[in-house]
Motif scaffolding. Structure first.
Motif, short mmCIF file in Angstrom:
data_model
loop_
_atom_site.label_atom_id
_atom_site.label_comp_id
_atom_site.label_asym_id
_atom_site.label_seq_id
_atom_site.Cartn_x
_atom_site.Cartn_y
_atom_site.Cartn_z
N ALA A 23 0.59 -1.21 -0.04
CA ALA A 23 0.17 0.13 -0.09
C ALA A 23 0.94 1.23 -0.02
CB ALA A 23 -0.82 0.09 1.25
N THR A 24 1.78 1.28 0.83
CA THR A 24 2.82 2.27 0.74
C THR A 24 3.64 2.54 -0.39
OG1 THR A 24 3.02 2.20 3.11
CG2 THR A 24 4.90 3.43 2.09
N ALA A 25 3.92 1.63 -1.17
CA ALA A 25 4.55 1.57 -2.33
C ALA A 25 3.69 2.10 -3.26
CB ALA A 25 5.18 0.04 -2.59
N HIS A 26 2.22 1.65 -3.28
CA HIS A 26 1.49 2.28 -4.36
C HIS A 26 1.49 3.75 -4.31
CE1 HIS A 26 -2.10 2.33 -6.68
NE2 HIS A 26 -2.72 3.12 -5.75
N TYR A 27 1.39 4.28 -3.01
CA TYR A 27 1.31 5.68 -2.89
C TYR A 27 2.68 6.36 -3.56
CZ TYR A 27 2.38 10.22 -0.74
OH TYR A 27 3.00 11.41 -0.46
N HIS A 28 3.83 5.80 -3.26
CA HIS A 28 5.21 6.38 -3.84
C HIS A 28 5.07 6.25 -5.40
CE1 HIS A 28 6.88 7.07 0.02
NE2 HIS A 28 6.84 5.99 0.41
N ALA A 29 4.61 5.09 -5.90
CA ALA A 29 4.29 5.08 -7.18
C ALA A 29 3.40 5.88 -8.08
CB ALA A 29 4.18 3.60 -7.53
N THR A 30 2.11 6.47 -7.30
CA THR A 30 1.00 6.93 -7.91
C THR A 30 0.84 8.31 -7.31
OG1 THR A 30 -0.62 5.91 -6.34
CG2 THR A 30 -0.15 4.71 -8.62
N GLU A 31 1.29 8.47 -6.05
CA GLU A 31 0.97 9.64 -5.31
C GLU A 31 -0.41 9.84 -4.93
OE1 GLU A 31 2.68 13.17 -6.77
OE2 GLU A 31 4.72 12.27 -7.07
N HIS A 32 -1.09 8.63 -5.03
CA HIS A 32 -2.41 8.75 -4.54
C HIS A 32 -2.38 8.56 -3.01
CE1 HIS A 32 -3.95 6.44 -8.16
NE2 HIS A 32 -3.62 7.55 -8.76
N PRO A 33 -2.84 9.56 -2.63
CA PRO A 33 -2.44 9.90 -0.97
C PRO A 33 -3.44 9.23 0.20
CG PRO A 33 -3.72 11.86 -1.63
CD PRO A 33 -3.42 10.97 -2.88
N VAL A 34 -4.52 8.92 -0.14
CA VAL A 34 -5.65 8.38 1.03
C VAL A 34 -5.69 7.00 0.91
CG1 VAL A 34 -7.56 8.91 2.12
CG2 VAL A 34 -6.44 10.70 1.10
N ILE A 35 -5.79 6.15 2.04
CA ILE A 35 -5.98 4.76 1.83
C ILE A 35 -7.03 4.53 2.98
CG2 ILE A 35 -3.90 3.75 0.88
CD1 ILE A 35 -3.12 3.22 4.01
N SER A 36 -7.92 3.51 3.01
CA SER A 36 -8.72 3.13 4.14
C SER A 36 -8.31 1.67 4.40
CB SER A 36 -10.05 3.12 3.58
OG SER A 36 -10.57 2.32 2.58
N SER A 37 -8.92 1.34 5.48
CA SER A 37 -8.74 -0.20 5.92
C SER A 37 -9.74 -1.11 5.25
CB SER A 37 -9.01 -0.32 7.46
OG SER A 37 -8.81 -1.62 7.76
N ALA A 38 -9.14 -1.99 4.77
CA ALA A 38 -10.20 -3.00 4.10
C ALA A 38 -10.47 -4.11 5.22
CB ALA A 38 -9.55 -3.46 2.70
N GLU A 39 -10.30 -3.93 6.26
CA GLU A 39 -10.56 -5.00 7.27
C GLU A 39 -11.92 -4.78 7.80
OE1 GLU A 39 -8.53 -7.61 7.95
OE2 GLU A 39 -7.36 -6.62 6.03
N GLU A 40 -12.74 -5.85 8.18
CA GLU A 40 -13.85 -5.97 8.62
C GLU A 40 -13.96 -5.25 10.05
OE1 GLU A 40 -17.41 -9.07 9.92
OE2 GLU A 40 -15.96 -9.49 8.32
N ASN A 41 -14.81 -4.21 10.35
CA ASN A 41 -15.00 -3.58 11.68
C ASN A 41 -13.90 -2.48 11.81
OD1 ASN A 41 -17.40 -4.83 12.40
ND2 ASN A 41 -15.99 -6.56 12.99
N ARG A 43 -12.65 1.34 10.57
CA ARG A 43 -13.16 2.62 9.86
C ARG A 43 -12.49 3.57 10.03
NH1 ARG A 43 -18.61 2.38 8.08
NH2 ARG A 43 -18.89 4.54 8.44
N TRP A 44 -11.33 3.80 9.06
CA TRP A 44 -10.64 4.72 9.29
C TRP A 44 -9.49 5.10 7.81
CZ3 TRP A 44 -5.80 3.11 7.40
CH2 TRP A 44 -5.31 2.08 7.80
N LEU A 45 -9.22 6.23 7.86
CA LEU A 45 -8.31 6.74 6.67
C LEU A 45 -7.10 7.27 6.92
CD1 LEU A 45 -11.21 8.98 5.07
CD2 LEU A 45 -10.66 6.78 4.12
#
Length: 56
Positions: A23-41, A43-45
């Motif tokens: 996920a961090t590598a994706h940010y560095h490659a694309t500069e897409h800055p915001v991620i969320s948890s894909a885990e059940e229960n 809820r964060w960004l």
């Protein structure tokens, strides 16, 4: 391993608890800055650019 989803393009990658930190590598490659948890229960960004954590 915990999964994280890019809020710009929707790709889901493993988080920083994994060996390759995709996920961090994706940010560095694309500069897409915001991620969320894909885990059940979970809820964060996380914004890499601002180093800000938001719960909702």
């Amino acid at each position: 391993m915990h999964l994280r989803t890019c809020q710009e393009c929707g790709v889901t990658r493993c988080g920083d608890d994994s060996k390759n930190k995709h996920a961090t590598a994706h940010y560095h490659a694309t500069e897409h800055p915001v991620i969320s948890s894909a885990e059940e229960n979970e809820r964060w960004l996380w914004c890499y650019a601002d180093e800000a954590f938001i719960t909702y």
